[in-house]
Each structure stands twice: as structure tokens, then as C-alpha cells.
Design a protein around this motif. Structure first.
Motif, PDB file in Angstrom:
ATOM      1  N   VAL A  54       5.280   8.929  13.833  1.00  0.00           N
ATOM      2  CA  VAL A  54       6.304   7.633  11.889  1.00  0.00           C
ATOM      3  C   VAL A  54       5.637   6.882  11.644  1.00  0.00           C
ATOM      4  O   VAL A  54       4.334   5.615  12.119  1.00  0.00           O
ATOM      5  CB  VAL A  54       7.647   6.579  12.598  1.00  0.00           C
ATOM      6  CG1 VAL A  54       7.734   5.872  11.946  1.00  0.00           C
ATOM      7  CG2 VAL A  54       8.498   7.657  13.554  1.00  0.00           C
ATOM      8  N   CYS A  55       5.546   6.931  10.668  1.00  0.00           N
ATOM      9  CA  CYS A  55       4.746   5.696   9.564  1.00  0.00           C
ATOM     10  C   CYS A  55       5.109   4.237   9.711  1.00  0.00           C
ATOM     11  O   CYS A  55       5.904   4.144  10.399  1.00  0.00           O
ATOM     12  CB  CYS A  55       3.852   6.141   8.264  1.00  0.00           C
ATOM     13  SG  CYS A  55       5.664   5.652   7.493  1.00  0.00           S
ATOM     14  N   ALA A  56       3.498   3.563   9.808  1.00  0.00           N
ATOM     15  CA  ALA A  56       3.840   1.982   9.559  1.00  0.00           C
ATOM     16  C   ALA A  56       5.188   1.569   8.993  1.00  0.00           C
ATOM     17  O   ALA A  56       5.339   0.386   9.055  1.00  0.00           O
ATOM     18  CB  ALA A  56       2.597   1.067   9.361  1.00  0.00           C
ATOM     19  N   PHE A  57       5.081   1.778   7.977  1.00  0.00           N
ATOM     20  CA  PHE A  57       5.995   1.234   6.415  1.00  0.00           C
ATOM     21  C   PHE A  57       7.545   1.819   7.652  1.00  0.00           C
ATOM     22  O   PHE A  57       8.653   0.927   7.040  1.00  0.00           O
ATOM     23  CB  PHE A  57       6.120   1.993   5.036  1.00  0.00           C
ATOM     24  CG  PHE A  57       7.058   1.932   4.095  1.00  0.00           C
ATOM     25  CD1 PHE A  57       6.540  -0.160   3.738  1.00  0.00           C
ATOM     26  CD2 PHE A  57       8.218   2.320   4.033  1.00  0.00           C
ATOM     27  CE1 PHE A  57       7.330  -0.654   2.821  1.00  0.00           C
ATOM     28  CE2 PHE A  57       8.737   1.534   2.795  1.00  0.00           C
ATOM     29  CZ  PHE A  57       9.585   0.778   2.384  1.00  0.00           C
ATOM     30  N   CYS A  58       7.964   2.961   7.583  1.00  0.00           N
ATOM     31  CA  CYS A  58       8.995   3.075   8.485  1.00  0.00           C
ATOM     32  C   CYS A  58       9.399   2.427   9.566  1.00  0.00           C
ATOM     33  O   CYS A  58      10.135   1.839   9.959  1.00  0.00           O
ATOM     34  CB  CYS A  58       9.152   5.211   8.284  1.00  0.00           C
ATOM     35  SG  CYS A  58       9.217   5.535   7.436  1.00  0.00           S
ATOM     36  N   ARG A  59       8.244   2.423  10.706  1.00  0.00           N
ATOM     37  CA  ARG A  59       8.464   1.668  11.742  1.00  0.00           C
ATOM     38  C   ARG A  59       9.322  -0.140  11.406  1.00  0.00           C
ATOM     39  O   ARG A  59      10.056  -0.286  11.487  1.00  0.00           O
ATOM     40  CB  ARG A  59       7.607   1.155  12.510  1.00  0.00           C
ATOM     41  CG  ARG A  59       7.525   2.388  13.461  1.00  0.00           C
ATOM     42  CD  ARG A  59       5.914   2.445  14.333  1.00  0.00           C
ATOM     43  NE  ARG A  59       4.897   2.886  13.589  1.00  0.00           N
ATOM     44  CZ  ARG A  59       3.428   2.105  13.585  1.00  0.00           C
ATOM     45  NH1 ARG A  59       3.142   1.653  14.588  1.00  0.00           N
ATOM     46  NH2 ARG A  59       3.165   3.293  13.059  1.00  0.00           N
ATOM     47  N   ARG A  83       0.397  -1.568  -0.120  1.00  0.00           N
ATOM     48  CA  ARG A  83       0.423  -0.177   0.273  1.00  0.00           C
ATOM     49  C   ARG A  83       0.956   1.430   0.008  1.00  0.00           C
ATOM     50  O   ARG A  83       0.558   2.047  -0.814  1.00  0.00           O
ATOM     51  CB  ARG A  83      -1.227  -0.033   1.100  1.00  0.00           C
ATOM     52  CG  ARG A  83      -2.095  -0.842   0.560  1.00  0.00           C
ATOM     53  CD  ARG A  83      -3.165  -0.874   2.177  1.00  0.00           C
ATOM     54  NE  ARG A  83      -2.355  -0.766   3.845  1.00  0.00           N
ATOM     55  CZ  ARG A  83      -2.708  -2.229   4.147  1.00  0.00           C
ATOM     56  NH1 ARG A  83      -2.981  -3.694   3.275  1.00  0.00           N
ATOM     57  NH2 ARG A  83      -2.040  -2.684   5.517  1.00  0.00           N
ATOM     58  N   TYR A  84       1.670   1.329   1.047  1.00  0.00           N
ATOM     59  CA  TYR A  84       2.668   2.623   0.603  1.00  0.00           C
ATOM     60  C   TYR A  84       3.360   2.331  -0.068  1.00  0.00           C
ATOM     61  O   TYR A  84       3.498   3.665  -0.529  1.00  0.00           O
ATOM     62  CB  TYR A  84       3.729   2.254   2.401  1.00  0.00           C
ATOM     63  CG  TYR A  84       4.861   3.285   1.531  1.00  0.00           C
ATOM     64  CD1 TYR A  84       4.636   4.472   3.154  1.00  0.00           C
ATOM     65  CD2 TYR A  84       5.804   3.549   1.396  1.00  0.00           C
ATOM     66  CE1 TYR A  84       5.709   5.826   3.041  1.00  0.00           C
ATOM     67  CE2 TYR A  84       7.020   4.451   1.410  1.00  0.00           C
ATOM     68  CZ  TYR A  84       7.167   5.205   2.237  1.00  0.00           C
ATOM     69  OH  TYR A  84       7.652   6.474   2.956  1.00  0.00           O
ATOM     70  N   LEU A  85       4.335   1.759  -0.921  1.00  0.00           N
ATOM     71  CA  LEU A  85       5.280   1.971  -2.290  1.00  0.00           C
ATOM     72  C   LEU A  85       4.191   2.246  -3.455  1.00  0.00           C
ATOM     73  O   LEU A  85       4.576   3.082  -4.204  1.00  0.00           O
ATOM     74  CB  LEU A  85       5.765   0.533  -2.537  1.00  0.00           C
ATOM     75  CG  LEU A  85       7.204   0.005  -1.444  1.00  0.00           C
ATOM     76  CD1 LEU A  85       7.338  -1.284  -1.431  1.00  0.00           C
ATOM     77  CD2 LEU A  85       8.044   1.282  -1.365  1.00  0.00           C
ATOM     78  N   ARG A 139       1.966  13.822   8.598  1.00  0.00           N
ATOM     79  CA  ARG A 139       3.098  13.434   8.203  1.00  0.00           C
ATOM     80  C   ARG A 139       4.752  12.670   8.916  1.00  0.00           C
ATOM     81  O   ARG A 139       4.852  13.435   9.881  1.00  0.00           O
ATOM     82  CB  ARG A 139       3.876  14.698   7.762  1.00  0.00           C
ATOM     83  CG  ARG A 139       2.970  15.507   6.942  1.00  0.00           C
ATOM     84  CD  ARG A 139       2.915  14.972   4.807  1.00  0.00           C
ATOM     85  NE  ARG A 139       1.180  15.564   4.883  1.00  0.00           N
ATOM     86  CZ  ARG A 139       1.031  14.881   3.581  1.00  0.00           C
ATOM     87  NH1 ARG A 139       1.965  14.171   2.466  1.00  0.00           N
ATOM     88  NH2 ARG A 139       0.215  15.059   2.288  1.00  0.00           N
ATOM     89  N   CYS A 140       4.551  12.045   8.338  1.00  0.00           N
ATOM     90  CA  CYS A 140       5.467  10.871   8.549  1.00  0.00           C
ATOM     91  C   CYS A 140       7.048  10.970   9.188  1.00  0.00           C
ATOM     92  O   CYS A 140       7.347  11.656   8.214  1.00  0.00           O
ATOM     93  CB  CYS A 140       6.234   9.844   8.161  1.00  0.00           C
ATOM     94  SG  CYS A 140       7.043   8.987   8.669  1.00  0.00           S
ATOM     95  N   LYS A 141       7.349  11.297  10.371  1.00  0.00           N
ATOM     96  CA  LYS A 141       8.800  12.821  10.547  1.00  0.00           C
ATOM     97  C   LYS A 141       9.755  11.828  10.033  1.00  0.00           C
ATOM     98  O   LYS A 141      10.670  12.416   9.948  1.00  0.00           O
ATOM     99  CB  LYS A 141       8.838  13.012  11.972  1.00  0.00           C
ATOM    100  CG  LYS A 141       8.917  11.628  13.169  1.00  0.00           C
ATOM    101  CD  LYS A 141       9.577  11.604  14.613  1.00  0.00           C
ATOM    102  CE  LYS A 141      10.422  11.015  15.457  1.00  0.00           C
ATOM    103  NZ  LYS A 141      10.359  11.988  16.976  1.00  0.00           N
ATOM    104  N   VAL A 142       9.435  10.538   9.535  1.00  0.00           N
ATOM    105  CA  VAL A 142      10.887   9.880   8.697  1.00  0.00           C
ATOM    106  C   VAL A 142      10.637  10.779   7.240  1.00  0.00           C
ATOM    107  O   VAL A 142      11.731  11.122   6.808  1.00  0.00           O
ATOM    108  CB  VAL A 142      10.938   8.417   8.904  1.00  0.00           C
ATOM    109  CG1 VAL A 142      12.199   7.936   8.860  1.00  0.00           C
ATOM    110  CG2 VAL A 142      10.982   7.955  10.643  1.00  0.00           C
ATOM    111  N   CYS A 143       9.506  10.172   6.573  1.00  0.00           N
ATOM    112  CA  CYS A 143       9.836   9.817   5.155  1.00  0.00           C
ATOM    113  C   CYS A 143       9.075  11.155   4.199  1.00  0.00           C
ATOM    114  O   CYS A 143       8.655  11.522   2.881  1.00  0.00           O
ATOM    115  CB  CYS A 143       9.755   8.305   4.609  1.00  0.00           C
ATOM    116  SG  CYS A 143       7.457   8.772   4.862  1.00  0.00           S
ATOM    117  N   GLY A 144       8.085  11.478   5.174  1.00  0.00           N
ATOM    118  CA  GLY A 144       7.034  12.753   5.023  1.00  0.00           C
ATOM    119  C   GLY A 144       5.499  12.505   4.658  1.00  0.00           C
ATOM    120  O   GLY A 144       4.460  13.266   3.707  1.00  0.00           O
TER     121      GLY A 144
HETATM  122 ZN   LIG Z   1       7.253   6.695   6.951  1.00  0.00          ZN
END
Ligand SMILES: [Zn+2]
Ligand SMILES: [Zn+2]
Length: 289
Positions: free
Chosen positions: A277-282, A134-136, A265-270
């Protein structure tokens, strides 16, 4: 058994429609079904740039070929999840398919983000995989200016989702059961042009049209008892699946769910996210070697 249209030898009898069709008449019948759903539910528009997510399995392969044959402006995204030979074979098949129908082919590799599904050592591999896909697909579609993402979800997939999530109390999932959801806030709109189609209808189309597809199941996919239950009901009540997903569209329209959760907004990837932090970055942090 003879084809109801041309009297040639039929390849299948389709109970819900009470019609038998041959290999020549079936694809046209299937295309009209897809076209009718798309129009009736406003799933896709003619001028839209559509990103079709194609795994290499029968359903998404049937979807992209049908959309192309119906004249939609479609391109293919394949997500390489790094699941050993299965991913290698899938990618090759989708490339071959894209070339065969003259549709631009894009690929995103999960490995670019530092991990693969094979490297995930948790029980719930499928939820990691779902989050990653979903993220990609959303990020790729938005960054490349697509209007809508199309996925090959079938009637069975929608009903399975209903059984697993809604029946266990998650009514907040009901609005997700629609054939098209509008995007916003960094999310691209999502379309499911095959939401009324069964897996059987899709496989008959890919076989009749000679469309390349991978018959192998994902090695991580568990055997699903719910799926067998759905087939059992359909066998006793032909047309159950279609009636059910149509009913869900009406239900989804009438359920108001509290949408007060804050989109950040996810603070890692925006990317858009409901948490800091979004689920994907986690997952990236957890699984990156
Ligand atoms: Zn993220
Ligand atoms: Zn025929």
C-alpha cells in the motif's frame, strides 16, 4: 550604485556575477541564466508539455513566468493542501498569476481524498505534506498526459536536502539531486529548472516583473538552522551555492545505487509504490475522518 548595463539606479548587486543591475535590466539577465541552465543540463525540451507545480511562493511563481517568457509549453498545477487561510490565499494568488500570463490553471484539492494538512495531528506534518504533493502532482501529470513536471526547487533547497539526508548517511538520495530525473513505471519525469538559482535571484525577478506571489511562510514550516548555515557560507564564499549544486550533479552521475527494490502497484489506488500500500494511501487511511 548604478546598473552595470544602462547606468540607471541598480536594485541589487549580485556578488557571484560581480554585476549590479536595475529593475529593467535584471529580468533579462535572470531569463538568460535560467535558459542557460535548462540547455546545459537538458532540463526541459521545446516540444514537451510541461506541468509547472506552483505553490504561490516566490520560487515557483518565478519559475512558471520564466518558462512562459522563454516560450515553453507550460500549464500550472496548484495543490490545495487545506492549510487554513494560507492555502486560500495561495490558491487565489496562483489563479491571478495564471490569468495574468495566460497559462492554463489546474487545481487538485487534498480534501478530495478525505483529509487536509490542517487535520493531520502528527509532529511530522511536513513529511505528510511532501508525500501528498509528490503523489498528487505525479498522478495528475500522468493522467493528463504531461511529459514532465517542473518544480521551483532552488539551489538552497537542493543543498538543504543534501545536508539533511545525505550527510546523515542516506547515500541512496544522491541520484535524486539531479536537475532532471527521467520517469518510467508510472512516474512522470521531473525537472528543476531553478536548481542553480538562489532565492534572492528569484525574489528579485518576481519583484522586478511585478509577479503576484505570497510572501507568507507556511504556518507549519519550522525555522531551519541549516538554511542559516547555507547563507553564512554564501556570505563568506560568494558563489558557494552554485558551485555546490553543480558539483552535486557530477557526484550524482558517478554514484551507483542499488536499485533492486521492486516497484509494485499500490493495491488500493494502483499507483506505483515500493510497498503493498503506497505511503499516500496509508496516510489517507490514518487521517480520513
Ligand atoms: Zn495508493
Ligand atoms: Zn539597467
Amino acid at each position: 550604485m548604478r546598473c552595470s548595463k544602462c547606468k540607471e539606479r541598480a536594485i541589487a548587486y549580485l556578488k557571484p556575477y560581480r554585476i549590479a543591475l536595475c529593475g529593467k535590466c535584471y529580468p533579462e539577465f535572470y531569463l538568460r541564466l535560467v535558459e542557460r541552465s535548462v540547455k546545459k543540463y537538458g532540463i526541459l525540451k521545446r516540444k514537451e508539455r510541461i506541468l509547472a507545480c506552483v505553490s504561490g511562493g516566490k520560487d515557483s511563481s518565478a519559475m512558471v513566468v520564466a518558462l512562459k517568457m522563454l516560450g515553453f509549453n507550460v500549464e500550472i498545477l496548484h495543490i490545495d493542501l487545506g492549510i487554513g487561510d494560507y492555502s486560500k490565499k495561495s490558491r487565489k494568488i496562483v489563479e491571478e498569476l495564471a490569468e495574468g500570463i495566460d497559462v492554463p490553471f489546474h487545481v487538485v484539492e487534498l480534501a478530495e481524498y478525505g483529509f487536509t494538512i490542517d487535520g493531520v495531528d502528527v509532529k511530522k506534518v511536513c513529511s505528510v505534506c511532501g508525500t501528498a504533493k509528490r503523489y498528487l502532482m505525479n498522478r495528475f501529470a500522468r493522467e493528463n498526459g504531461f511529459d514532465v513536471i517542473a518544480t521551483g526547487h532552488t539551489a538552497e533547497d537542493i543543498i538543504l536536502f543534501f545536508f539533511k539526508n545525505v550527510l546523515s548517511g542516506g547515500i541512496e538520495w544522491i541520484p535524486k539531486l539531479v536537475p532532471r530525473s527521467e520517469g518510467g513505471g508510472g512516474f512522470v519525469s521531473k525537472a528543476r529548472p531553478l536548481f542553480e538559482r538562489s532565492e534572492k535571484e528569484n525574489i528579485l525577478f518576481v519583484l522586478a516583473e511585478g509577479i503576484p506571489f505570497l510572501a507568507d511562510e507556511c504556518p507549519h514550516a519550522p525555522r531551519d538552522a541549516w538554511k542559516e548555515i547555507i547563507y553564512d557560507i554564501e556570505a563568506k564564499r560568494p558563489g558557494f551555492k552554485q558551485n555546490f549544486v553543480r558539483g552535486l550533479v557530477r557526484l550524482a552521475k558517478n554514484v551507483k545505487v542499488d536499485e533492486n527494490w521492486e516497484l509494485r502497484r499500490c493495491k488500493v489506488c494502483g499507483e506505483p509504490s515500493s510497498s503493498e500500500v503506497c505511503a499516500f494511501c496509508r496516510y489517507v487511511m490514518k487521517f480520513k475522518k
